[in-house]
Enzyme design. Structure first.
Site, mmCIF file in Angstrom:
data_model
loop_
_atom_site.group_PDB
_atom_site.id
_atom_site.type_symbol
_atom_site.label_atom_id
_atom_site.label_comp_id
_atom_site.label_asym_id
_atom_site.label_seq_id
_atom_site.Cartn_x
_atom_site.Cartn_y
_atom_site.Cartn_z
ATOM 1 N N HIS A 1 0.774 -1.171 0.093
ATOM 2 C CA HIS A 1 -0.043 -0.028 0.027
ATOM 3 C C HIS A 1 0.892 1.149 0.014
ATOM 4 O O HIS A 1 0.516 2.196 -0.723
ATOM 5 C CB HIS A 1 -0.851 0.032 1.283
ATOM 6 C CG HIS A 1 -2.121 0.796 1.053
ATOM 7 N ND1 HIS A 1 -2.166 2.060 0.564
ATOM 8 C CD2 HIS A 1 -3.470 0.756 1.410
ATOM 9 C CE1 HIS A 1 -3.304 2.522 0.709
ATOM 10 N NE2 HIS A 1 -4.219 1.901 0.993
ATOM 11 N N LYS B 1 -32.369 6.478 -0.517
ATOM 12 C CA LYS B 1 -32.449 7.644 -0.710
ATOM 13 C C LYS B 1 -33.814 8.437 -0.467
ATOM 14 O O LYS B 1 -34.049 9.308 0.443
ATOM 15 C CB LYS B 1 -32.060 8.262 -1.852
ATOM 16 C CG LYS B 1 -30.591 8.037 -2.114
ATOM 17 C CD LYS B 1 -30.222 8.706 -3.694
ATOM 18 C CE LYS B 1 -28.680 8.259 -3.972
ATOM 19 N NZ LYS B 1 -28.254 8.900 -5.286
ATOM 20 N N HIS C 1 -26.366 15.329 3.164
ATOM 21 C CA HIS C 1 -25.637 14.584 2.203
ATOM 22 C C HIS C 1 -26.225 13.359 1.760
ATOM 23 O O HIS C 1 -25.848 12.571 2.579
ATOM 24 C CB HIS C 1 -24.305 14.514 2.416
ATOM 25 C CG HIS C 1 -23.204 14.141 1.338
ATOM 26 N ND1 HIS C 1 -22.713 14.925 0.316
ATOM 27 C CD2 HIS C 1 -22.848 13.025 0.859
ATOM 28 C CE1 HIS C 1 -22.238 14.184 -0.677
ATOM 29 N NE2 HIS C 1 -22.059 13.006 -0.087
ATOM 30 N N SER D 1 -25.324 8.102 -3.109
ATOM 31 C CA SER D 1 -25.275 6.745 -3.251
ATOM 32 C C SER D 1 -24.328 5.959 -2.186
ATOM 33 O O SER D 1 -24.684 4.994 -1.443
ATOM 34 C CB SER D 1 -24.952 6.210 -4.590
ATOM 35 O OG SER D 1 -25.763 6.662 -5.437
ATOM 36 N N ASP E 1 -10.506 -4.281 -19.807
ATOM 37 C CA ASP E 1 -10.202 -5.304 -20.914
ATOM 38 C C ASP E 1 -8.889 -5.386 -21.435
ATOM 39 O O ASP E 1 -8.316 -4.639 -22.016
ATOM 40 C CB ASP E 1 -11.263 -4.663 -22.000
ATOM 41 C CG ASP E 1 -11.186 -5.698 -23.286
ATOM 42 O OD1 ASP E 1 -10.700 -6.713 -23.192
ATOM 43 O OD2 ASP E 1 -11.957 -5.423 -24.245
#
Length: 463
Positions: free
Chosen positions: A177, A265, A277, A280, A407
């Site tokens: 990391h 929501k 706020h 999603s 891809d």
């Protein structure tokens, strides 16, 4: 290196892939960690698996696909030299640094699954035994001690490419990391994909993935946090905690479709139209957090109702710093945000709304506030040291990064698995590979807790 990895794959070959050499190739590259790299020096490595449903013969795999992948990896590393190098961790005095020198390379393992039928099981969403993924996971080589230089030499990247005969392949990537956050590593992987798919066409690849920026001077450190952090962590061991088997964990993927997210929501806004706020991410994180808290009781965990439940997530700070940092800055540029409630409060009928408010307020008032995003950075280590052993739940990944558009030339992956979440109480979060506007949540839990979580998760999603 993990011990006793389940033997469900046969190692066919190993090689080391070095950056391709050009007239302009650097013989050496050194990077000093910034204060934003420091917190990750002792963090566990990050392991990702991408499964591609592309049936092919073993001969085609070995003679065509593997050479294409290794050649394009070499081409990609030309612009990502630090990943071929090492973290130099001082054994005595001095500061750590990242160093690439000519001749450094990335270990690549080529393997074959022993059971072709495993593929459909592994790319599923239902609970699957966590141990069964590890035959396809690369591990970083063991660090070595260079007594002459006075450094521990820690590799930064490893790759494994596995054939599932008649079904597809799996590409596993493991990185330390400290060398870079998800934005940096995903950028590298996308560059590798485009080089492989486009056959190394520099101009076309550069249009898809901008070249990385390594200029560490863009990360301002007027408070001297780099030295402060180093003094706080330099005596902490740097090795990964070994993985022991059986892990007694199962992995499962839960999908929130676009309609599910909107329903969550709407629930929040109908109860509190003034919510600060309601994104999603906010409703998804709050929903998973509260379902997990409820699942603890169903599994039989004994938790004091007044015990604190913590929630934390990393935030890409590139656009939030003052001045902002380029999107293609390579390194760690993360802020950490956290909030908390009590076990009792989150278990209540309106616990979801409590969690939404806590996370939403945190994002609105701190994460999206340039003056606040790093306001508590000087206490990161001390704040998080006290959380060890506490009830902490965190997020790995972000819907910002689409891992399903990688891809290499044989289509997009059928499944992404963030294997690293086996190491702690966290969830992976990414865009769905199948449904527009949907989010995938990955969890790794003991089976009783996973079963209990699934029951609570379905309550609102499938009323």
């Amino acid at each position: 290196m993990a011990s006793n990895i389940p033997k469900a794959a046969t190692l066919l070959d190993t090689c080391r892939v070095a950056p391709s050499a050009t007239a302009d190739s650097a013989a050496e590259q050194r990077l000093c960690p910034t204060f934003l790299d420091m917190p990750w020096l002792n963090f566990h490595s990050i392991r990702r698996l991408l499964f591609y449903q592309s049936p092919c013969s073993k001969s085609h795999f070995l003679e065509t696909m593997v050479p294409s992948l290794t050649k394009s990896l070499s081409k990609t590393l030309e612009n990502y030299l630090p990943l071929s190098g090492n973290l130099l961790y001082p054994l005595g005095s001095g500061m750590p640094e990242f160093r690439y020198v000519s001749g450094d390379s990335v270990p690549v393992a080529i393997a074959e699954s022993n059971e072709a039928s495993d593929f459909s099981y592994l790319i599923g969403n239902d609970s699957r035994i966590a141990d069964e993924f590890y035959p396809f996971v690369p591990f970083l080589p063991e660090p070595r001690i260079d007594s002459e230089s006075g450094f521990k030499i820690i590799p930064l990247l490893a790759v494994q490419i596995t054939l599932f005969p008649g079904s597809g392949i799996c590409i596993g990537v493991c990185n330390h990391h400290s060398i870079g956050d998800a934005s940096s590593i995903v950028g590298f992987m996308k560059a590798w994909c485009s080089n492989c798919r486009l056959g190394g066409d520099d101009e076309s690849s550069a249009q898809i993935v901008p070249l990385p920026v390594y200029d560490r001077s863009v990360i301002k450190d007027p408070l001297g946090l780099k030295n402060l952090f180093w003094n706080q962590l330099k005596d902490i061991k740097t090795e990964d905690v070994p993985i022991t088997f059986p892990t007694n964990l199962v992995r499962a993927t839960f999908v929130l479709q676009k309609e599910d997210i909107q329903r969550l929501k709407n629930l929040v806004l109908s109860k509190n139209p003034e919510s600060l706020h309601v994104s999603s991410f906010t409703v998804t994180a709050a929903y998973v957090w509260t379902c997990l808290v409820k699942a603890a009781a169903e599994e039989g965990e004994e938790v004091d109702p007044d015990e604190t439940e913590y929630f934390a997530f990393a935030v890409d700070a590139r656009a939030r710093l003052n001045p902002p940092v380029s999107d293609n800055y390579f390194g760690n540029c993360l802020a950490v945000a956290k909030t908390a409630s009590t076990h009792r409060r989150l278990k209540e009928a309106d616990g979801f709304f409590t969690a939404v408010k806590l996370i939403g307020d945190l994002i609105s008032k701190k994460v999206n506030n340039r003056d606040e995003i790093l306001s508590d950075v000087h206490t990161w280590f001390t704040d998080y040291m006290v959380l060890f052993g506490k009830r902490l739940f965190s997020v790995a990944g972000s819907p910002k990064f689409n891992l399903y558009d990688m891809d290499f030339g044989w289509g997009n992956p059928k499944k992404h698995e963030a294997v690293s979440i086996d190491g702690g109480p966290s969830m992976s979060l990414s865009k769905s590979g199948q449904l527009e506007g949907a989010l995938e949540i990955g969890l790794s839990l003991p089976k009783p807790k996973m079963d209990a979580f699934a029951t609570f998760f379905d309550e609102i999603i499938n009323p």
